[in-house]
Design an enzyme around this catalytic site. Sequence first.
Site, short mmCIF file in Angstrom:
data_model
loop_
_atom_site.label_atom_id
_atom_site.label_comp_id
_atom_site.label_asym_id
_atom_site.label_seq_id
_atom_site.Cartn_x
_atom_site.Cartn_y
_atom_site.Cartn_z
N GLY A 42 0.89 -1.17 -0.16
CA GLY A 42 -0.07 0.10 0.00
C GLY A 42 0.77 1.24 -0.15
CG LEU A 43 -0.77 5.25 -0.07
CD1 LEU A 43 -1.71 6.18 0.62
CD2 LEU A 43 -0.38 5.72 -1.19
CG HIS A 266 -15.15 7.22 8.87
ND1 HIS A 266 -16.53 8.33 8.50
CD2 HIS A 266 -14.08 7.67 8.45
CE1 HIS A 266 -15.63 9.02 7.54
NE2 HIS A 266 -14.41 8.74 7.49
NE ARG A 337 -12.27 10.41 10.01
CZ ARG A 337 -11.66 9.90 9.08
NH1 ARG A 337 -10.85 8.94 9.34
NH2 ARG A 337 -11.55 10.41 7.71
CG HIS A 408 -12.47 4.35 8.70
ND1 HIS A 408 -12.51 3.74 7.44
CD2 HIS A 408 -11.71 5.57 8.42
CE1 HIS A 408 -11.89 4.80 6.64
NE2 HIS A 408 -11.21 5.64 7.04
CD GLU A 432 -5.26 1.29 9.55
OE1 GLU A 432 -6.27 1.08 10.17
OE2 GLU A 432 -4.94 1.19 8.31
CG LEU A 448 -4.64 8.87 2.12
CD1 LEU A 448 -5.37 9.56 1.08
CD2 LEU A 448 -4.37 7.37 2.18
#
Length: 647
Positions: A42-43, A266, A337, A408, A432, A448
């Site tokens: 992923g990122l 979320h 949130r 989330h 994460e 992100l």
Amino acid sequence: MKLDAKIPDGPLPEKWSSHKFKMKLVNPANRRKYSVIVVGSGLAGGAAAASLAEQGYNVSCFCYQDSPRRAHSIAAQGGINAAKNYQNDGDSIHRLFYDTVKGGDYRSREANVYRLAEVSTDIIDQCVAQGVPFAREYGGLLANRSFGGAQVSRTFYARGQTGQQLLLGAYSALSKQIGLGKVKMYNRHEMLDLVMVDGHAKGIVARNMTTGEVTRHAADCVVLATGGYGNAFFLSTNAQGCNVTAAYRAHKRGAGFANPCFTQIHPTCIPVHGENQSKLALMSESLRNDGRIWAPKDPATAAKIRAGELDPNTVPEDERDYYLERKYPSFGNLAPRDISSRAAKELCDAGHGVASTGLGVYLDFRDAIQRDGKKAIEERYGNLFEMYQRITGDDPYSTPMMIFPAVHYTMGGLWVDYNLESTIPGLFVGGEANFSDHGANRLGASALMQGLADGYFVLPYTVGNYLGEQGIASAGTVTTEHSAFAEVEDAVESRIEKLMSIGGTQSPRSFHKRLGKIIWDECGMARSREGLEGAIQQIQALRKEFWSDLRVTGDADGLNPELERAGRVADFMEFGELMCRDALMREESCGGHFRVEYQTDDGEALRNDADYTYVSVWEYQGDDTEPALHKEPLIYENVALATRSYK
């Protein structure tokens, strides 16, 4: 277990630059002698693999998807934070740092958070150079919008598909290195255990998910970037494949797990619509810029809406409770949130909820459309509106969206020091999968930011520092022929064989669903001592049932999604208990961790800074032994501890 955060000395704004200068370096000509394993594409993982390969290291990158482009980072919608201050509205590195610490309810490490804010500005430049099509203002400058927990516009975005565009940027950099032969990509491979030699992480054992072959892979160090554990709850906004296995396997090898009970709910997800639902769909928090959140003031009105007897558009203005604007006037619909989620739950619990289940509130764009016109709203959120209509059948341009909180993101993760190195030397953790930046609640658009900060700008320095400390003589000295690899491979094979041989009557999915309900009910949006103690007992009983009555169809020597799920659910069983133990231990409310016994008179979270201003780090002690708790004190020298208020 020794916890040394390795936070550099000196003023906060100078820590990272000073630390980088003092790090060990590896001669460019020597880098090709080292190999690095990156688990996750992923990122965080994709950026780390591409960056390390660009520096000259030999990288092996693993993902369980059929392509790195399908990593769950692609699902992120709303944007990425950066302290560019393009809007000239008062933003700065220090303000982003402050908002992040405050948003996390003062349960994050100052030095790591400041570094995150500091490198955020470089991320945008990097991504623009890669061709990421950020939204732009009329004059051509990059556009920004606001997100929860902030009073400035600092969120860069590409409509409602920011994660996808950023991941394609990282994937392009990764693909270049794959083409050059500096990255060897292992698609459809799942890491099932970590291999340690002389106390250092030196490789992994993985399963080829297509052929079923279990394989060994050696390297000079390992980077885990495997995402979060939200699927412990069964229903979440995560993709079905997201799991805790890689991180939990490392935990069982000695890596401390930090703050596992810190999970984020979320506030803007499409409500649950049936018993057989497999996941939940997220509606971007960016919608809260223009959408107004409300519920009927009168429970009788809500009941008529639920029964289909009343159109929500006909509810008069004075009968609508715009509860976030009422309770938190300074931030309104952009309250953080955790606070926004709890406010929705409270109203629904009191009978004001809509949707067929009563678990829903409205996100209404009527006023924004009247103010700015339908075309303007379509330009900002068109693909999100289309997605909502495809899922629900309702047109959000003419009917208010229905939303409800859902699991989330997970702020907890493997404990890491300032170098993002776990308690196992040579095991680094990014994105994460680590705990380091978000405290007890992550601000929107910061996931992100952290993933790319770790992958592009932190790990390339700190991994090199570790390899430099080990010395060039250590490069490539450990191979898969080492006895440690054989031992771990045997353990993995035995576990697979055990899962396949139980021969019970219940599917992995049925156990996962039951586990998720226990965790959601007792360790979700509201938690209590009684509920958590009961949850631990229920999970222990369910785990015994799992190992005696599980049925995995198919066989292990080939493609078998049921076997994959069984292994992941087995880890969720153990990890879910750890989550509940962490929540039970933390006798306070902070961020997403809301203990009903600890709240203010008006129902807000009541922190206990005197006793719980620390990171809880759990050490595995054995399958039938309670884990050991270690504490990393959190010291605030630049932000004063204060009661969090968004009113």
